[in-house]
Enzyme design. Structure first.
Site, short mmCIF file in Angstrom:
data_model
loop_
_atom_site.label_atom_id
_atom_site.label_comp_id
_atom_site.label_asym_id
_atom_site.label_seq_id
_atom_site.Cartn_x
_atom_site.Cartn_y
_atom_site.Cartn_z
N LYS A 1 5.59 0.35 -6.89
CA LYS A 1 5.13 1.79 -6.76
C LYS A 1 4.90 2.22 -8.05
O LYS A 1 5.60 2.33 -9.28
CB LYS A 1 6.15 2.51 -6.01
CG LYS A 1 5.45 3.83 -5.39
CD LYS A 1 4.86 3.83 -3.96
CE LYS A 1 4.33 2.46 -3.40
NZ LYS A 1 3.28 2.58 -2.60
N GLU B 1 3.47 -8.74 -5.21
CA GLU B 1 4.75 -7.92 -4.75
C GLU B 1 5.67 -8.85 -3.94
O GLU B 1 5.13 -9.30 -2.87
CB GLU B 1 4.31 -6.65 -4.15
CG GLU B 1 5.42 -5.84 -3.51
CD GLU B 1 5.15 -4.42 -3.06
OE1 GLU B 1 4.04 -3.96 -3.33
OE2 GLU B 1 6.14 -3.63 -2.72
C1 LIG Z 1 -1.36 -0.27 -0.87
C2 LIG Z 1 -1.43 -1.13 -1.99
O1 LIG Z 1 -0.51 -1.13 -2.97
C3 LIG Z 1 0.81 -0.63 -2.88
C4 LIG Z 1 0.88 0.92 -3.55
C5 LIG Z 1 1.24 0.88 -4.87
C6 LIG Z 1 1.01 2.09 -5.70
O2 LIG Z 1 0.91 3.30 -4.98
O3 LIG Z 1 1.26 2.13 -6.81
C7 LIG Z 1 1.49 -0.29 -5.65
C8 LIG Z 1 1.71 -1.33 -4.79
C9 LIG Z 1 1.98 -1.52 -3.34
O4 LIG Z 1 3.05 -1.51 -3.00
C10 LIG Z 1 -2.55 -1.92 -2.35
O5 LIG Z 1 -2.34 -2.83 -3.37
O6 LIG Z 1 -3.44 -2.10 -1.54
#
Ligand SMILES: C=C(O[C@@H]1C=C(C(=O)O)C=C[C@H]1O)C(=O)O
Length: 352
Positions: free
Chosen positions: A165, A149
């Site tokens: 997300k 990311e």
């Molecule tokens: C918090 C995390 O991921 C976050 C949450 C995500 C989601 O809810 O889909 C995706 C990527 C990140 O922004 C992690 O990978 O530990």
């Protein structure tokens, strides 16, 4: 030293906690803890070099059963239910609930465990677009990230963020709710960047693009803007940090809820890890997810790793727990050294 993809920085010159240094000159490695401690380290030399092949025995990672979690399944699912209560009363729309895993680090010689040796394993077992390493043990920074990311990229005055997300094992797992979560965070990031960008310059060139990463897929958006006159790194970080995707919306309420529910500091996890080339006016900072770090502040060194998920009204507590397991499992296997023998074929097929 520091390593970012195919770049290696060496020859440490100076270290500061003041982000205005990033507007000066030279090549900087940057590691910002979620809690706000920022280490900026200037290096005299940067060269292109691919990540070397792992040296057998150079990294001794914990076995799968040695990891402890700051929130176990019961505590995590209770946290998800609590966040849904906060959503029901209109305090927040989304909050990212995380847990930190810790395991004792076995070292042949005290102080010798090398995050760069872990990076060599990660580069093969879990290639990532924002992979990076910062090894500055004298300054409390020993981090190896396999982040997918983008927090902030800069090219001159153009600034870009790539919030993620929406997570699934395969594209078919992604639900309508994942798109809604992503759009909420895009709104937040537009707002963050809008505080330091020229009026009308913030755009969303990509919304909810499916990206395949090792073992999972994500929905990724891009938010872009032109920094306003007079805005530099301190203003940009004040406006955008900590990253919206790992906090929630509204950010201030989400931060309060995270503080209430999480039991361990996130450290570099969910912070920022990357580089700034002040001479060229370019930069790439990852969101510090899928990230290992060595914590030597206690009596014995610990390897730590964070995993979490965005919680919304539509969240099912057990599914969110499973998502945190999915995000961690492959990386923990790589760090334990067992991945190449047992996991590669299986997981490789899942993504292809
Ligand atoms: C918090 C995390 O991921 C976050 C949450 C995500 C989601 O809810 O889909 C995706 C990527 C990140 O922004 C992690 O990978 O530990």
């Amino acid at each position: 030293m520091a390593r970012f993809g195919g770049l290696v920085a060496s020859g440490l010159q100076d270290v500061t906690h003041d982000p205005s240094a990033l507007d000066s000159s030279g090549f900087w490695a940057v590691c910002a803890d979620f809690e706000g401690r920022t280490v900026c380290a200037r290096f005299s030399s940067v060269r292109r070099e691919e990540v070397p092949a792992p040296v057998p025995g150079a990294w001794r990672g914990p076995a799968a059963g040695e990891w402890a979690t700051s929130l176990d399944r019961d505590a995590y699912t209770a946290g998800v239910r609590r966040i849904r209560e906060h959503i029901a009363v209109g305090e927040v729309y989304q909050a990212n609930l995380c847990r930190v895993l810790s395991a004792p680090l076995s070292e042949a010689e005290p102080g010798r465990a090398d995050v760069d040796a872990l990076t060599a394993l990660l580069a093969r077992g879990n290639p990532a677009p924002y992979a990076g390493t910062i090894r500055l043990p004298d300054h409390g920074v020993e981090v190896a990230t396999a982040s997918p990311e983008l927090f902030l990229r800069r090219d001159g005055r153009t600034v870009e963020s790539g919030p993620i997300k929406g997570t699934g094992r395969t594209e078919g797992d992604l639900l309508e709710k994942d798109h809604a979560e992503n759009v909420m965070i895009v709104d937040l990031v537009r707002n963050d960047l809008g505080r330091v960008c020229a009026t009308g310059s913030v755009t969303v060139p990509d919304l909810c693009v499916v990206e395949k990463h090792p073992g999972l897929v994500h929905l990724v958006s891009t938010v872009r803007g032109e920094l306003a006159e007079g805005a530099g790194w301190p203003e940009l970080l004040t406006a955008a940090f900590p990253p919206g995707s790992v906090t929630g919306a509204p950010k201030s309420s989400a931060l309060r809820i995270i503080e209430e529910l999480e039991r361990a500091p996130r450290g570099p996890y969910c912070g920022a890890v990357g580089w700034v080339d002040a001479d060229r006016g370019t930069a790439s900072l990852a969101v510090g997810i899928r990230t290992f770090w060595i914590d030597r502040t206690g009596p014995a060194p610990l390897l730590r790793f964070g995993t979490g998920a965005g919680i919304t009204w539509g969240s099912d507590p057990e599914r969110e727990w499973d998502e945190t397991e999915l995000k961690a499992s492959r990386l923990l296997a790589v760090a334990s050294g067992t991945f190449e023998q047992t996991g590669f074929e299986q997981t490789g097929r899942t993504v292809s």
